[in-house]
Scaffold this active site. Structure first.
Site, PDB file in Angstrom:
ATOM      1  NE  ARG A  93      -3.879  -0.112   0.970  1.00  0.00           N
ATOM      2  CZ  ARG A  93      -4.856   0.231   0.134  1.00  0.00           C
ATOM      3  NH1 ARG A  93      -5.046  -0.455  -0.980  1.00  0.00           N
ATOM      4  NH2 ARG A  93      -5.641   1.248   0.405  1.00  0.00           N
ATOM      5  CG  ASP A 117      -3.179  -8.439   3.002  1.00  0.00           C
ATOM      6  OD1 ASP A 117      -2.369  -8.965   2.231  1.00  0.00           O
ATOM      7  OD2 ASP A 117      -2.914  -8.095   4.150  1.00  0.00           O
TER       8      ASP A 117
HETATM    9  N1  EPU Z   1     -11.193   3.981   2.499  1.00  0.00           N
HETATM   10  C1  EPU Z   1     -11.853   4.580   1.457  1.00  0.00           C
HETATM   11  N2  EPU Z   1     -11.146   5.442   0.647  1.00  0.00           N
HETATM   12  C2  EPU Z   1      -9.825   5.704   0.846  1.00  0.00           C
HETATM   13  C3  EPU Z   1      -9.156   5.090   1.923  1.00  0.00           C
HETATM   14  C4  EPU Z   1      -9.865   4.219   2.731  1.00  0.00           C
HETATM   15  O1  EPU Z   1     -13.043   4.358   1.258  1.00  0.00           O
HETATM   16  O2  EPU Z   1      -9.240   6.498   0.074  1.00  0.00           O
HETATM   17  C5  EPU Z   1     -11.931   3.045   3.367  1.00  0.00           C
HETATM   18  C6  EPU Z   1     -11.434   1.604   3.191  1.00  0.00           C
HETATM   19  O3  EPU Z   1     -12.007   0.996   2.056  1.00  0.00           O
HETATM   20  C7  EPU Z   1     -11.856   0.972   4.496  1.00  0.00           C
HETATM   21  C8  EPU Z   1     -11.691   2.123   5.494  1.00  0.00           C
HETATM   22  O4  EPU Z   1     -11.658   3.327   4.728  1.00  0.00           O
HETATM   23  O5  EPU Z   1     -13.220   0.604   4.438  1.00  0.00           O
HETATM   24  C9  EPU Z   1     -10.461   2.022   6.366  1.00  0.00           C
HETATM   25  O6  EPU Z   1      -9.306   1.889   5.535  1.00  0.00           O
HETATM   26  P1  EPU Z   1      -7.890   2.493   5.980  1.00  0.00           P
HETATM   27  O7  EPU Z   1      -7.487   3.514   4.980  1.00  0.00           O
HETATM   28  O8  EPU Z   1      -7.960   2.884   7.411  1.00  0.00           O
HETATM   29  O9  EPU Z   1      -6.949   1.208   5.844  1.00  0.00           O
HETATM   30  P2  EPU Z   1      -5.505   1.157   5.225  1.00  0.00           P
HETATM   31  O10 EPU Z   1      -4.727   2.360   5.557  1.00  0.00           O
HETATM   32  O11 EPU Z   1      -5.607   0.727   3.808  1.00  0.00           O
HETATM   33  C10 EPU Z   1      -4.335   0.137   7.323  1.00  0.00           C
HETATM   34  C11 EPU Z   1      -3.568  -1.115   7.630  1.00  0.00           C
HETATM   35  C12 EPU Z   1      -4.515  -2.299   7.662  1.00  0.00           C
HETATM   36  C13 EPU Z   1      -5.560  -2.025   8.735  1.00  0.00           C
HETATM   37  C14 EPU Z   1      -6.303  -0.717   8.445  1.00  0.00           C
HETATM   38  C15 EPU Z   1      -7.317  -0.327   9.507  1.00  0.00           C
HETATM   39  C16 EPU Z   1      -1.401  -0.706   6.682  1.00  0.00           C
HETATM   40  C17 EPU Z   1      -0.386  -1.034   5.641  1.00  0.00           C
HETATM   41  N3  EPU Z   1      -2.555  -1.336   6.603  1.00  0.00           N
HETATM   42  O12 EPU Z   1      -4.902  -0.068   6.043  1.00  0.00           O
HETATM   43  O13 EPU Z   1      -3.742  -3.436   8.032  1.00  0.00           O
HETATM   44  O14 EPU Z   1      -6.484  -3.084   8.777  1.00  0.00           O
HETATM   45  O15 EPU Z   1      -5.337   0.352   8.330  1.00  0.00           O
HETATM   46  O16 EPU Z   1      -6.711  -0.182  10.747  1.00  0.00           O
HETATM   47  O17 EPU Z   1      -1.144   0.091   7.585  1.00  0.00           O
HETATM   48  C18 EPU Z   1      -3.173  -5.716   8.040  1.00  0.00           C
HETATM   49  O18 EPU Z   1      -2.230  -5.389   8.773  1.00  0.00           O
HETATM   50  O19 EPU Z   1      -3.493  -6.918   7.802  1.00  0.00           O
HETATM   51  C19 EPU Z   1      -3.960  -4.656   7.424  1.00  0.00           C
HETATM   52  C20 EPU Z   1      -4.810  -4.872   6.434  1.00  0.00           C
END
Ligand code: EPU
Length: 434
Positions: A93, A117
């Site tokens: 990411r 993922d």
């Molecule tokens: N979302 C949107 N638009 C965006 C960004 C996010 O709709 O532009 C939505 C996502 O689809 C989701 C929600 O917002 O429904 C939360 O997503 P978030 O952006 O918080 O997740 P992320 O940054 O992609 C990180 C971790 C994840 C963890 C989530 C929530 C990393 C590399 N990944 O993902 O970790 O589950 O925050 O805490 O930091 C894991 O470690 O297995 C993992 C998936």
């Protein structure tokens, strides 16, 4: 052949595990290090695949990245390339987090489409909307995201949901932008707070305000800084659950209690006894476990990355448990593997076990009902992502026969040396394939 693990039924897992810095913090610190003039040192870095991928990505734009034991030393070179090569498409990411930093440092940026993922569409609209509001011209095509800007401008960014990635994107962009940026409805996960502290050490103007607001005063320059990452709360929970599930006891070192408050309370309500000190946390359940109703949430709620080991644990608790996922609409992709291993789990599109969430009135299967105790059976299962991998491994270890977990690369990418750690606790794992 891809790598597979053969797991024999094992018996109670016992022993000590020390978790290193978190997977979900280290790579963001690596991107932050690119912003400084002079070297940054990130200590207690985990040995996870994402660090290697992010290290190669930073080298490809002109930084040096070295590992000295558990410390990463990162320094921006004199010449920066504004484009992350498309060979990084779908690897993790991180590319989208480089968009704002490359814009501020070079005036243009190209990053390939991100991976991560398979847990829902995981769109990038919040990132792109925020950078556009900060003055970037952005075009997205099938290869990736192209952007230009003379220098990003501070502004008010109201996130529609407290997204971890989008909050990090804006923070990493705003620290070198012109003027003040206010992020409203920001994510406040511990890994974000850690990143804010690191940026502050690098010379950034950052204020944490009440009600999910982060205020950033852009500066002209940042310098290198040194930090030691805090222990991974997701790994710490995973190993505590592995001990509980197998009727054993794992002592986890390296992760502070404050990062696990909600996880500890959830397990306590299910009948877990804890021994908690400044050095370690031990969990045991000599009288077995009770069912529970849990919903995942943003911090300080129950983290979505804790739910996969918890669901396996629920399959061994007495009675019906409910788990309501409210962060990702498709987080239950791993349930199929657990069902093949005998876990009695049914999925529903309704909001069960908590208030209505964003996925109310949709067809997303985001609530699980788990019947316990289920008798688990050895099986051959494919593990599509890191958290599926870990939950399948611990489920397989209490099955009535051997199991083969196929495609374990994502588990090996996302956990810190999981094979050594699980074997040291007594799990009988043989690696098949190279
Ligand atoms: N979302 C949107 N638009 C965006 C960004 C996010 O709709 O532009 C939505 C996502 O689809 C989701 C929600 O917002 O429904 C939360 O997503 P978030 O952006 O918080 O997740 P992320 O940054 O992609 C990180 C971790 C994840 C963890 C989530 C929530 C990393 C590399 N990944 O993902 O970790 O589950 O925050 O805490 O930091 C894991 O470690 O297995 C993992 C998936």
């Amino acid at each position: 052949m891809t790598r597979a693990w053969k797991i024999e039924p094992t018996g109670p897992l016992r022993g000590d595990v020390t978790v290193r810095g978190s997977k979900n913090a280290v790579t963001k610190h690596m991107v932050a290090a690119l912003l400084g003039e002079g070297p940054s040192r990130i200590a207690n870095a985990p040995r996870v695949g994402d660090v290697e991928i992010t290290g190669s990505m930073l080298r490809s734009v002109g930084a040096s990245v070295e590992r000295e034991g558990d410390t990463l030393v990162i320094e921006r070179g004199a010449e920066l390339s504004a484009a992350v090569p498309t060979t990084f498409t779908g690897r993790n990411r991180i590319p989208v987090l480089l968009l704002g930093p490359l814009l501020n440092l070079t005036g243009e940026a190209f990053v390939p489409l991100v991976g991560g993922d398979a847990i829902g569409p995981r769109p990038l609209d919040f990132h792109i909307d925020a950078l556009t509001k900060m003055g970037a011209n952005i075009v997205v095509d099938e290869t990736g995201i192209h952007a230009t800007a003379r220098r990003l401008q501070g502004t008010k960014v109201q996130l529609p949901y407290p997204s971890v990635g989008a909050t990090e994107s804006v923070m990493l962009s705003a620290v070198l932008a012109e003027g003040r940026t206010v992020i409203q409805n920001a994510a406040v996960e511990p890994e974000i707070m850690e990143l804010a502290l690191f940026l502050q050490r690098m010379g950034a103007g950052i204020q944490l305000q009440p009600d999910r607001r982060i205020l950033i005063e852009g500066v002209e320059k940042l310098h290198g800084a040194a930090t030691t990452l805090a222990g991974d709360r997701l790994e710490a929970f995973s190993y505590l659950v592995a001990g509980l599930l197998t009727g054993g006891q794992v002592r986890v070192h390296g992760c502070a209690q404050e990062r696990l408050v909600t996880a500890i309370e959830t397990l306590r309500k299910m009948g877990t006894h804890f021994e908690i000190s400044d050095q370690y946390i031990t969990a045991s359940a000599p009288n077995g476990l009770r069912s529970a109703a849990v919903h995942t949430d943003t911090h300080p709620g129950f983290a979505t990355d804790w739910q996969q080991p918890l669901l396996v644990l629920m399959s061994q608790a007495r009675g019906l448990s409910v788990l309501h996922e409210t962060v990702f609409e498709n987080r239950f992709v791993y349930v199929k593997a657990l069902q093949q291993l005998g876990c009695e789990i049914e999925l529903f599109p309704m909001c069960l076990g908590g208030n209505a969430c964003r996925f109310h009135d949709t067809n997303h299967l985001h609530s699980a009902v788990v019947h316990g105790p289920s008798k688990l059976v050895g099986a051959e299962v494919h593990v599509p992502d890191v958290r599926t991998g870990y939950s399948s491994v611990i489920a397989a270890s209490i099955a009535d026969g051997p199991s083969v977990l196929l495609d374990v690369e994502s588990l090996e990418r996302g956990y810190d040396e999981p094979l050594n750690r699980l074997q040291s606790l007594g799990m009988a794992i043989t690696v098949i394939g190279s």
